[in-house]
Design a protein around this motif. Structure first.
Motif, PDB file in Angstrom:
ATOM      1  N   UNK A  99       0.836  -1.192   0.000  1.00 44.10           N
ATOM      2  CA  UNK A  99       0.000   0.000   0.000  1.00 44.10           C
ATOM      3  C   UNK A  99       0.875   1.247   0.000  1.00 44.10           C
ATOM      4  N   UNK A 100       0.290   2.352  -0.430  1.00 49.57           N
ATOM      5  CA  UNK A 100       0.955   3.656  -0.354  1.00 49.57           C
ATOM      6  C   UNK A 100       1.256   3.958   1.110  1.00 49.57           C
ATOM      7  N   UNK A 101       2.523   4.240   1.424  1.00 44.00           N
ATOM      8  CA  UNK A 101       2.897   4.576   2.800  1.00 44.00           C
ATOM      9  C   UNK A 101       3.204   6.054   2.949  1.00 44.00           C
ATOM     10  N   UNK A 102       4.022   6.593   2.073  1.00 40.30           N
ATOM     11  CA  UNK A 102       4.391   8.008   2.129  1.00 40.30           C
ATOM     12  C   UNK A 102       5.217   8.328   0.894  1.00 40.30           C
ATOM     13  N   UNK A 103       5.562   9.594   0.743  1.00 33.59           N
ATOM     14  CA  UNK A 103       6.535   9.993  -0.266  1.00 33.59           C
ATOM     15  C   UNK A 103       7.642  10.787   0.419  1.00 33.59           C
ATOM     16  N   UNK A 104       8.815  10.735  -0.180  1.00 33.81           N
ATOM     17  CA  UNK A 104       9.954  11.491   0.306  1.00 33.81           C
ATOM     18  C   UNK A 104      10.700  12.079  -0.874  1.00 33.81           C
ATOM     19  N   UNK A 105      11.276  13.235  -0.695  1.00 34.84           N
ATOM     20  CA  UNK A 105      11.948  13.927  -1.793  1.00 34.84           C
ATOM     21  C   UNK A 105      13.266  13.239  -2.129  1.00 34.84           C
ATOM     22  N   UNK A 106      13.488  12.988  -3.417  1.00 38.68           N
ATOM     23  CA  UNK A 106      14.736  12.406  -3.904  1.00 38.68           C
ATOM     24  C   UNK A 106      15.532  13.473  -4.653  1.00 38.68           C
ATOM     25  N   UNK A 107      16.622  13.057  -5.300  1.00 45.52           N
ATOM     26  CA  UNK A 107      17.444  13.996  -6.069  1.00 45.52           C
ATOM     27  C   UNK A 107      16.963  14.150  -7.508  1.00 45.52           C
ATOM     28  N   UNK A 108      15.898  13.466  -7.860  1.00 43.03           N
ATOM     29  CA  UNK A 108      15.325  13.637  -9.195  1.00 43.03           C
ATOM     30  C   UNK A 108      14.794  15.053  -9.365  1.00 43.03           C
ATOM     31  N   UNK A 109      14.691  15.486 -10.607  1.00 41.07           N
ATOM     32  CA  UNK A 109      14.110  16.799 -10.867  1.00 41.07           C
ATOM     33  C   UNK A 109      12.706  16.870 -10.267  1.00 41.07           C
ATOM     34  N   UNK A 110      12.296  18.078  -9.846  1.00 42.96           N
ATOM     35  CA  UNK A 110      11.032  18.232  -9.141  1.00 42.96           C
ATOM     36  C   UNK A 110       9.852  17.746  -9.983  1.00 42.96           C
ATOM     37  N   UNK A 111       9.924  17.962 -11.308  1.00 41.45           N
ATOM     38  CA  UNK A 111       8.806  17.525 -12.155  1.00 41.45           C
ATOM     39  C   UNK A 111       8.817  16.018 -12.402  1.00 41.45           C
ATOM     40  N   UNK A 112       9.793  15.308 -11.783  1.00 40.44           N
ATOM     41  CA  UNK A 112       9.836  13.856 -11.905  1.00 40.44           C
ATOM     42  C   UNK A 112       9.692  13.170 -10.541  1.00 40.44           C
TER      43      UNK A 112
END
Length: 810
Positions: free
Chosen positions: A265-278
Motif C-alpha cells: 500500500x501507499x505509505x508516504x513519499x519522500x523527496x529524492x534527487x530527481x528533478x522536481x517535475x519527476x
C-alpha cells in the motif's frame, strides 16, 4: 560437476543405516518455560541425541507443538513473535529473508546464486529455498531455534543458526488429532492427523492441514481483497521396525499456496534527487492519477497488474536408524522440489508503468546425509557426511506499460523523442536463469567429559562447494525487434536501454573451506550450567544471477559475476540456571559475531544507475545479549519473559547503494560535491558510505512475554480446567532498506494476543482467541518503489483478528 550420481548411489545405504528415534516428546510449555519444575523437562535433539535443553551448551529456544497450537503460531512468521532474535521478512515467498540475530540474508537479496545463512530442517531434511519457510506447520511436535553457527552439527553449513522442526512420528498406539478454527475475515482452518499400526512392525501417520482467509487489503483497482491465505498440505509417513535395532521411515509431503498476493500500500513519499517535475506528486498530477488513499492503515491498495503467488513444495525422504552397538548410525536420503509461479505489480500504482513483472522458478534438490553418533562415559561424538545437489531454473519477464515513458524518462519538447512517442510501451525483458549447485561435507563434533562438571567440545567441518550459473537477458520493443547496444543506437533505443538492458554471461564458482569451533561447558551445580564458545566458519560464495553492472558498451563486468564467501568469527558465553525446585528458569547469553566479506547489495560507481548486484561489504558486526525467564510457581500459573538486545551494524561498507533521498540525480564526477539529501535536481553520489549504520531488519530491543492461569472445573460432565492466557511481543524501530533511509524506518510496535477456554482431561479443548487485540497498525516492512520518484510503499501486518478453536486428541 554434479553430486547427483553420488547421492543416488548412496541411497541404498539408507536401508542399513541410522540412529534410533532421537526425538523425545517435547514439553508443551513455551520456549521460555524450558524446565519450570521437576516434571516438566524439555528434551531436544539439537546435538542429534536426546538431552535436556538446559544441559545443551547452545543458545536455543524450543517451542512445543501444543504451545504452537494454543498460541496460533502455525508458521515461522508467527513463531518470530515468540522468539525475540528470529526475524522473518517475506515480500512474497521467493523474496523471503530468514534471519537470526540479524544475520542470514539481507533484505532484498533475492538471488538464485546466493545461499541463506539460516538452515531450515524438517525431520533432518534440509530445505534449500527460503520459500519453504512461508508454509503452515504440519503436525509439528516441536520447533528448535538454534542461534549461532551450526556447521559442525548439521549437514548444510549455516553461519547464523538453524531452525530444526520435528514432526510427530508414526505410533503403534492408535491416535487421532483434529482441530477446527473459524474467525473473522473468512478465516477457517483445519488440521488433522491419524496414526496407528498396520502390524506389529509397521505403523503409519497421515496428516493434513488447510488454511483460508479473505484478503485484508482492499484493491481499489478491481475491488478484490488481497493478501489473503489459501494453503493446503499433507504428509504421509510409514515406519517399519525391521528389527529391534533397525527403524526405517518413509515420508512424503506436498504443500500448496495460491492466494491473491502480495500487494503493498501507499505509505508516504519522500523527496529524492530527481528533478522536481519527476517526483511522485508531479508525475501523478501529469498522469491525472490520485492514489485512492494516502492513509496506509485504511488498508487500500491500487494495483492494476493481476496478483498471483502460486507456491508449491513437496518431496520424499527415506530415513534409516540403526543401533550398531558402537554408536547410532543414521542415513537420510531426500528429494525435494519447489515451484513458484507469481505475478506482481512492481510500480505499486494503478498506472500501467510496469504491466508485467514475474519470475517463475523451479527448483529440485537431492540430499544424502549419513552420520554416526556415540554416547559414552567420557566421550560423546557425532561424525557425518553430507551431499547436496540442486538445480534451479528461473524465467524472468518484465513488460513496460503505456504510462512507462512519461513516468520514467525526462520530459522533452521533441515530438520524436521517446518521452513523446511512448517508446517504452511494450518494451520487454525476458531473462532465463539457470543454476547447478553441489556441495559435499565431512563434519564432526566431539565432547570430552574431562570431569563430572567440565566438558570440552571441539568440532570441525571440511566443505566443498561448486556452482555453475547462466544468465541470458533479451530485450525487445513493442514490435518484437531486438534492442541491443550498438555504435549507432538511436536516441529512442538509448532511452530503452537505460531502462531494460540485454545481458548474457556464464560463471562458475568452487571452493574448499574448513570450519571449526570449540565449546567449554561447566556445571556449577545440578541446575546451574555455564558455557563459552568460539567458532570460525563461512557462508558459501555464490554467483550473481540477477544481472551484472556493465560497461558503456553494455558488456557485463565479469569480475562481479562471483561473490566471495563470508568469513565468520563468532564468540558466545552463556549461563543456564533453574531455581526453587525448577520453578524458575533464567538463561542468559552474550554474543559477538564479526563477518568479513558480508554478502550485500552494492553499487559499482558510475554503473550503479544500470544495475544493483551482490558483492562484499568488508566488515559487519553483530553483538548483544539474550535472556529467557520462566516462572511456574505451581500447576495453575506460568509466565515467561524473553528478550534480546542486539547491536548490529556495518563496520565498513563504503560502496553501498544510496538511500532514496540521495538517489535519482546526476551522478557526481571529478571534484563535484553531492547535493544535500532530498535536493530535487541535485547531484547524487555514485555510492554511499554506510559504515557504522544499522543492518536492515534488526531492532535493538525485542521482547516476548506472556502468562497463563487456570482453575479446575467440571463442565458438561467432563473434568478439566478453565484457562486464560496472554502472549505479547515488542520490538523497537528498525531499518527496512539495505542502506538506512530516513524514509524507510519502521516504528517500533507491540502486539498482544489473548486466549481463554476450557481444556478437558479427556483431550478436548475449546477456546476463543484474539490476535493483535488492540488493533495496532504496523508495517512488516517498507520498500522503495522503482524509478527514484520518492514513493515509499508498505507491507502491512495483520489487523485485529478473532475466532474460536476446537481441538480433540485421543
Amino acid at each position: 560437476m554434479s553430486l547427483r550420481p553420488l547421492l543416488t548411489a548412496a541411497a541404498p545405504l539408507a536401508l542399513i543405516a541410522a540412529t534410533p528415534a532421537l526425538a523425545a516428546p517435547a514439553s508443551d510449555a513455551p520456549a521460555a518455560q524450558s524446565a519450570a519444575d521437576e516434571g516438566d523437562i524439555i528434551v531436544v535433539t539439537a546435538r542429534h541425541r536426546a538431552e535436556t535443553s538446559q544441559a545443551v551448551p547452545i543458545s536455543l529456544s524450543v517451542l512445543g507443538g501444543e504451545h504452537i497450537d494454543r498460541t496460533g503460531a502455525f508458521n515461522i512468521d508467527r513463531v518470530q513473535q515468540l522468539t525475540p532474535t528470529l526475524q522473518f521478512y517475506s515480500q512474497n515467498p521467493r523474496n523471503t529473508s530468514l534471519n537470526i540475530r540479524g544475520l542470514g540474508a539481507t533484505l532484498g537479496l533475492t538471488n538464485d546464486g546466493i545461499e541463506q545463512g539460516v538452515g531450515v530442517y524438517v525431520d533432518d531434511v534440509y530445505y534449500a529455498r527460503p520459500a519453504a519457510a512461508t508454509f503452515d506447520f504440519l503436525d509439528v511436535d516441536r520447533v528448535e531455534v538454534l542461534r549461532g553457527p551450526q556447521g559442525t552439527l548439521y549437514g548444510k553449513n549455516t553461519t547464523a543458526g538453524a531452525i530444526n522442526i520435528t514432526t510427530r512420528q508414526p505410533s503403534f498406539d492408535f491416535t487421532v488429532r483434529a482441530e477446527v478454527s473459524v474467525g473473522n475475515e473468512g478465516f477457517h482452518q483445519f488440521k488433522g492427523a491419524v496414526s496407528g499400526p498396520l502390524s506389529d512392525r509397521v505403523a503409519v501417520r497421515l496428516a493434513v492441514s488447510s488454511t483460508n482467509r479473505d484478503g485484508n487489503v482492499y484493491n481499489a483497482h478491481n475491488g478484490d481483497g488481497i493478501n489473503g491465505q489459501n494453503n493446503v498440505g499433507g504428509r504421509a509417513q510409514v515406519l517399519w521396525k525391521a528389527t529391534d535395532t533397525l527403524r526405517i521411515t518413509l515420508t512424503g509431503d506436498w504443500n500448496r499456496q495460491n492466494p491473491e498476493c502480495c500487494g503493498f500500500v501507499y505509505a508516504r513519499t519522500g523527496t529524492t534527487q530527481r528533478a522536481l517535475n519527476r517526483q511522485f506528486a508531479a508525475l501523478a498530477a501529469t498522469a491525472g492519477y490520485t492514489p485512492p488513499s494516502t492513509n496506509p492503515f485504511a488498508r487500500v491498495a491500487d494495483l492494476d497488474t493481476p496478483l498471483r503467488a502460486l507456491n508449491e513444495v513437496g518431496g520424499a525422504s527415506l530415513k534409516a536408524e540403526l543401533d550398531t552397538g558402537i554408536g547410532k548410525l543414521t542415513s537420510i536420503t531426500a528429494w525435494r522440489f519447489w515451484h513458484w509461479d507469481p505475478s506482481n505489480d512492481r510500480d505499486y500504482t494503478g498506472l500501467p508503468v510496469t504491466s508485467v513483472s514475474q519470475n517463475p522458478s523451479q527448483q529440485h534438490q537431492i540430499t544424502q546425509e549419513i552420520r554416526l553418533s556415540h554416547e559414552g562415559h567420557k566421550i560423546d561424538y557425532t561424525v557425518g557426511l553430507f551431499g547436496f545437489d540442486q538445480t534451479v531454473h528461473t524465467q524472468g519477464l518484465q513488460v513496460q506499460g503505456a504510462a512507462a515513458s512519461k513516468w520514467l524518462l525526462k520530459p522533452t519538447t521533441s515530438a520524436s523523442d521517446c518521452y513523446n512517442t511512448n517508446c517504452l510501451n511494450g518494451l520487454t525483458s525476458t531473462n532465463t536463469i539457470g543454476l547447478k549447485n553441489a556441495s559435499a561435507a565431512l563434519y564432526g563434533q566431539l565432547t570430552w567429559k574431562a570431569t563430572d562438571a567440565l566438558s570440552i567440545q571441539p568440532g570441525v567441518r571440511l566443505n566443498y562447494d561448486w556452482k555453475s550459473g547462466t544468465y541470458n537477458g533479451i530485450v525487445t520493443d513493442a514490435s518484437g525487434n531486438l534492442v541491443q547496444f550498438a555504435t549507432n543506437n538511436t536516441a529512442a533505443q538509448l532511452s530503452q536501454l537505460s531502462q531494460l538492458a540485454p545481458e548474457s554471461f556464464a560463471a562458475t564458482y568452487s571452493a574448499w573451506n574448513v570450519s571449526y569451533d570449540v565449546t567449554a561447558s561447566y556445571a556449577l551445580a545440578r541446575d546451574i550450567h555455564t558455557y563459552a564458545s568460539y567458532a570460525h566458519t563461512f557462508k558459501s560464495g555464490g554467483i550473481n544471477l540477477n544481472g551484472l553492472p556493465a560497461d558503456s558498451t553494455g558488456a557485463p563486468l565479469l569480475q562481479y559475476a562471483t561473490v566471495k564467501p563470508e568469513s565468520v568469527d563468532h564468540f558466545e558465553a552463556g549461563l543456564k540456571t533453574q531455581w526453587l525446585g525448577r520453578r524458575v528458569t533464567f538463561n542468559l547469553d552474550a554474543f559477538r559475531t564479526e563477518i568479513h566479506n558480508y554478502q550485500a547489495i552494492v553499487n559499482n560507481g558510475q554503473q550503479s544507475a544500470l544495475r544493483g548486484y551482490v558483492d562484499s561489504a568488508p566488515l559487519v558486526r553483530v553483538q548483544g545479549v539474550e535472556w529467557d525467564l520462566a516462572l511456574r510457581p505451581n500447576q495453575r500459573v506460568n509466565a515467561y519473559f524473553n528478550g534480546a538486545y542486539n547491536d548490529a551494524k556495518y563496520v565498513r561498507f563504503a560502496n553501498a547503494p544510496c538511500p532514496p533521498e540521495l538517489a535519482g540525480g546526476t551522478t557526481v564526477t571529478g571534484s563535484q560535491t553531492p547535493s544535500p539529501a532530498g535536493t530535487p535536481g541535485g547531484l547524487s553520489p555514485a555510492s554511499c558510505d554506510v559504515s557504522g549504520q544499522r543492518l536492515p531488519g534488526v531492532s535493538k530491543l525485542t521482547l516476548s512475554y506472556g502468562a497463563e492461569g487456570n482453575v479446575p472445573v467440571t463442565l458438561w460432565g467432563h473434568g478439566g480446567e478453565l484457562y486464560a492466557g496472554v502472549d505479547g511481543s515488542y520490538r523497537t524501530a528498525f531499518s527496512s532498506n539495505p542502506s538506512p533511509s530516513a524514509y524507510t524506518w519502521v516504528n517500533g510496535y507491540a502486539l498482544t494476543n489473548l486466549r481463554a477456554g476450557f481444556r478437558a482431561d479427556s483431550g478436548f479443548d475449546i477456546y476463543g482467541w484474539v490476535r493483535n487485540a488492540f488493533d495496532v497498525g504496523y508495517y512488516q516492512q517498507l520498500a522503495v518503489a522503482p524509478g527514484n520518484t520518492g514513493l515509499i510503499v508498505g507491507q502491512l501486518g495483520d489487523p485485529r483478528t478473532y475466532g474460536v478453536t476446537a481441538r480433540v486428541v485421543f
